[in-house]
Design a protein around this motif. Structure first.
Motif, PDB file in Angstrom:
ATOM      1  N   THR A  43       0.802  -1.224   0.000  1.00  0.00           N
ATOM      2  CA  THR A  43       0.000   0.000   0.000  1.00  0.00           C
ATOM      3  C   THR A  43       0.836   1.276   0.000  1.00  0.00           C
ATOM      4  OG1 THR A  43      -0.209  -0.020   2.422  1.00  0.00           O
ATOM      5  CG2 THR A  43      -1.973  -1.057   1.151  1.00  0.00           C
ATOM      6  N   ASP A  44       1.948   1.286   0.724  1.00  0.00           N
ATOM      7  CA  ASP A  44       2.701   2.536   0.913  1.00  0.00           C
ATOM      8  C   ASP A  44       4.097   2.560   0.301  1.00  0.00           C
ATOM      9  OD1 ASP A  44       0.476   3.220   2.328  1.00  0.00           O
ATOM     10  OD2 ASP A  44       1.482   3.564   4.238  1.00  0.00           O
ATOM     11  N   VAL A  45       4.577   1.426  -0.210  1.00  0.00           N
ATOM     12  CA  VAL A  45       5.947   1.381  -0.728  1.00  0.00           C
ATOM     13  C   VAL A  45       5.978   1.037  -2.214  1.00  0.00           C
ATOM     14  CG1 VAL A  45       8.208   0.282  -0.515  1.00  0.00           C
ATOM     15  CG2 VAL A  45       6.882   0.775   1.541  1.00  0.00           C
ATOM     16  N   ALA A  46       5.416  -0.085  -2.585  1.00  0.00           N
ATOM     17  CA  ALA A  46       5.513  -0.584  -3.965  1.00  0.00           C
ATOM     18  C   ALA A  46       4.770   0.303  -4.955  1.00  0.00           C
ATOM     19  CB  ALA A  46       4.969  -2.005  -4.035  1.00  0.00           C
ATOM     20  N   ASP A  47       5.199   0.231  -6.209  1.00  0.00           N
ATOM     21  CA  ASP A  47       4.520   0.905  -7.325  1.00  0.00           C
ATOM     22  C   ASP A  47       4.291   2.397  -7.104  1.00  0.00           C
ATOM     23  OD1 ASP A  47       4.394  -1.518  -8.733  1.00  0.00           O
ATOM     24  OD2 ASP A  47       2.515  -2.057  -7.740  1.00  0.00           O
ATOM     25  N   GLY A  48       5.355   3.101  -6.777  1.00  0.00           N
ATOM     26  CA  GLY A  48       5.271   4.550  -6.643  1.00  0.00           C
ATOM     27  C   GLY A  48       4.687   5.046  -5.339  1.00  0.00           C
ATOM     28  N   GLY A  49       4.694   4.202  -4.318  1.00  0.00           N
ATOM     29  CA  GLY A  49       4.169   4.592  -3.013  1.00  0.00           C
ATOM     30  C   GLY A  49       5.004   5.677  -2.360  1.00  0.00           C
ATOM     31  N   LYS A  50       4.465   6.245  -1.331  1.00  0.00           N
ATOM     32  CA  LYS A  50       5.082   7.365  -0.618  1.00  0.00           C
ATOM     33  C   LYS A  50       6.493   7.038  -0.103  1.00  0.00           C
ATOM     34  CE  LYS A  50       4.064  10.421   3.272  1.00  0.00           C
ATOM     35  NZ  LYS A  50       3.103  10.732   4.334  1.00  0.00           N
ATOM     36  N   TYR A  51       6.726   5.776   0.267  1.00  0.00           N
ATOM     37  CA  TYR A  51       8.004   5.392   0.863  1.00  0.00           C
ATOM     38  C   TYR A  51       8.884   4.561  -0.073  1.00  0.00           C
ATOM     39  CZ  TYR A  51       5.822   7.065   5.098  1.00  0.00           C
ATOM     40  OH  TYR A  51       5.209   7.869   6.031  1.00  0.00           O
ATOM     41  N   GLN A  52       8.565   4.565  -1.356  1.00  0.00           N
ATOM     42  CA  GLN A  52       9.323   3.765  -2.313  1.00  0.00           C
ATOM     43  C   GLN A  52      10.783   4.192  -2.372  1.00  0.00           C
ATOM     44  OE1 GLN A  52       7.793   3.653  -6.313  1.00  0.00           O
ATOM     45  NE2 GLN A  52       9.417   2.324  -7.031  1.00  0.00           N
ATOM     46  N   GLN A  53      11.034   5.470  -2.406  1.00  0.00           N
ATOM     47  CA  GLN A  53      12.404   5.974  -2.493  1.00  0.00           C
ATOM     48  C   GLN A  53      13.233   5.551  -1.283  1.00  0.00           C
ATOM     49  OE1 GLN A  53      13.716   7.591  -5.147  1.00  0.00           O
ATOM     50  NE2 GLN A  53      15.704   7.540  -4.155  1.00  0.00           N
ATOM     51  N   ALA A  54      12.669   5.676  -0.105  1.00  0.00           N
ATOM     52  CA  ALA A  54      13.388   5.280   1.110  1.00  0.00           C
ATOM     53  C   ALA A  54      13.689   3.787   1.105  1.00  0.00           C
ATOM     54  CB  ALA A  54      12.568   5.655   2.343  1.00  0.00           C
ATOM     55  N   TYR A  55      12.754   2.997   0.629  1.00  0.00           N
ATOM     56  CA  TYR A  55      12.939   1.538   0.538  1.00  0.00           C
ATOM     57  C   TYR A  55      14.060   1.204  -0.444  1.00  0.00           C
ATOM     58  CZ  TYR A  55      11.668  -3.404   0.086  1.00  0.00           C
ATOM     59  OH  TYR A  55      11.669  -4.772   0.083  1.00  0.00           O
ATOM     60  N   GLN A  56      14.068   1.885  -1.580  1.00  0.00           N
ATOM     61  CA  GLN A  56      15.102   1.642  -2.589  1.00  0.00           C
ATOM     62  C   GLN A  56      16.473   2.047  -2.067  1.00  0.00           C
ATOM     63  OE1 GLN A  56      13.283   3.743  -5.876  1.00  0.00           O
ATOM     64  NE2 GLN A  56      12.658   1.811  -6.836  1.00  0.00           N
ATOM     65  N   GLU A  57      16.540   3.110  -1.291  1.00  0.00           N
ATOM     66  CA  GLU A  57      17.817   3.542  -0.713  1.00  0.00           C
ATOM     67  C   GLU A  57      18.356   2.487   0.240  1.00  0.00           C
ATOM     68  OE1 GLU A  57      17.137   7.428   0.932  1.00  0.00           O
ATOM     69  OE2 GLU A  57      16.878   8.320  -1.055  1.00  0.00           O
ATOM     70  N   LEU A  58      17.469   1.851   1.006  1.00  0.00           N
ATOM     71  CA  LEU A  58      17.909   0.774   1.894  1.00  0.00           C
ATOM     72  C   LEU A  58      18.464  -0.390   1.074  1.00  0.00           C
ATOM     73  CD1 LEU A  58      15.063   0.583   4.557  1.00  0.00           C
ATOM     74  CD2 LEU A  58      17.395   1.361   4.898  1.00  0.00           C
ATOM     75  N   ASP A  59      17.830  -0.663  -0.056  1.00  0.00           N
ATOM     76  CA  ASP A  59      18.277  -1.744  -0.924  1.00  0.00           C
ATOM     77  C   ASP A  59      19.662  -1.452  -1.491  1.00  0.00           C
ATOM     78  OD1 ASP A  59      17.897  -4.231  -2.181  1.00  0.00           O
ATOM     79  OD2 ASP A  59      17.242  -3.265  -4.022  1.00  0.00           O
ATOM     80  N   GLN A  60      19.930  -0.210  -1.835  1.00  0.00           N
ATOM     81  CA  GLN A  60      21.222   0.178  -2.407  1.00  0.00           C
ATOM     82  C   GLN A  60      22.333   0.102  -1.363  1.00  0.00           C
ATOM     83  OE1 GLN A  60      20.451   4.013  -4.113  1.00  0.00           O
ATOM     84  NE2 GLN A  60      19.421   3.153  -5.906  1.00  0.00           N
ATOM     85  N   THR A  61      22.055   0.480  -0.128  1.00  0.00           N
ATOM     86  CA  THR A  61      23.067   0.428   0.913  1.00  0.00           C
ATOM     87  C   THR A  61      23.361  -1.004   1.315  1.00  0.00           C
ATOM     88  OG1 THR A  61      21.424   0.701   2.675  1.00  0.00           O
ATOM     89  CG2 THR A  61      22.492   2.705   1.853  1.00  0.00           C
ATOM     90  N   LYS A  62      22.416  -1.888   1.087  1.00  0.00           N
ATOM     91  CA  LYS A  62      22.571  -3.304   1.397  1.00  0.00           C
ATOM     92  C   LYS A  62      23.562  -3.984   0.470  1.00  0.00           C
ATOM     93  CE  LYS A  62      19.636  -7.387   1.748  1.00  0.00           C
ATOM     94  NZ  LYS A  62      18.270  -7.857   1.605  1.00  0.00           N
ATOM     95  N   GLN A  63      23.632  -3.528  -0.763  1.00  0.00           N
ATOM     96  CA  GLN A  63      24.501  -4.173  -1.764  1.00  0.00           C
ATOM     97  C   GLN A  63      25.909  -3.755  -1.660  1.00  0.00           C
ATOM     98  OE1 GLN A  63      22.709  -3.264  -5.523  1.00  0.00           O
ATOM     99  NE2 GLN A  63      20.911  -4.479  -5.086  1.00  0.00           N
TER     100      GLN A  63
END
Length: 63
Positions: A43-63
């Motif tokens: 509801t709030d992250v996937a497909d252009g959700g409000k927190y998508q950018q923050a989620y993607q940033e966590l994914d980038q720091t993980k790699q």
């Protein structure tokens, strides 16, 4: 973008609004935390959700 339980938990732990939203979902839909996290993701992250950018940033720091 792929769902990751650990990333969602980290995202929620870092944001008071998401913590509140998670509790609301758990209560209103009578879901366990793991299912509520997944619902919150969709509801709030996937497909252009409000927190998508923050989620993607966590994914980038993980790699």
């Amino acid at each position: 973008m792929k769902y990751s339980k650990s990333q969602m938990q980290q995202l929620v732990n870092n944001d008071k609004n998401l913590q509140k939203r998670l509790k609301e979902i758990m209560k209103s839909m009578e879901l366990e935390k793991n299912f509520a996290l997944k619902a919150l993701y969709h509801t709030d992250v996937a497909d252009g959700g409000k927190y998508q950018q923050a989620y993607q940033e966590l994914d980038q720091t993980k790699q």
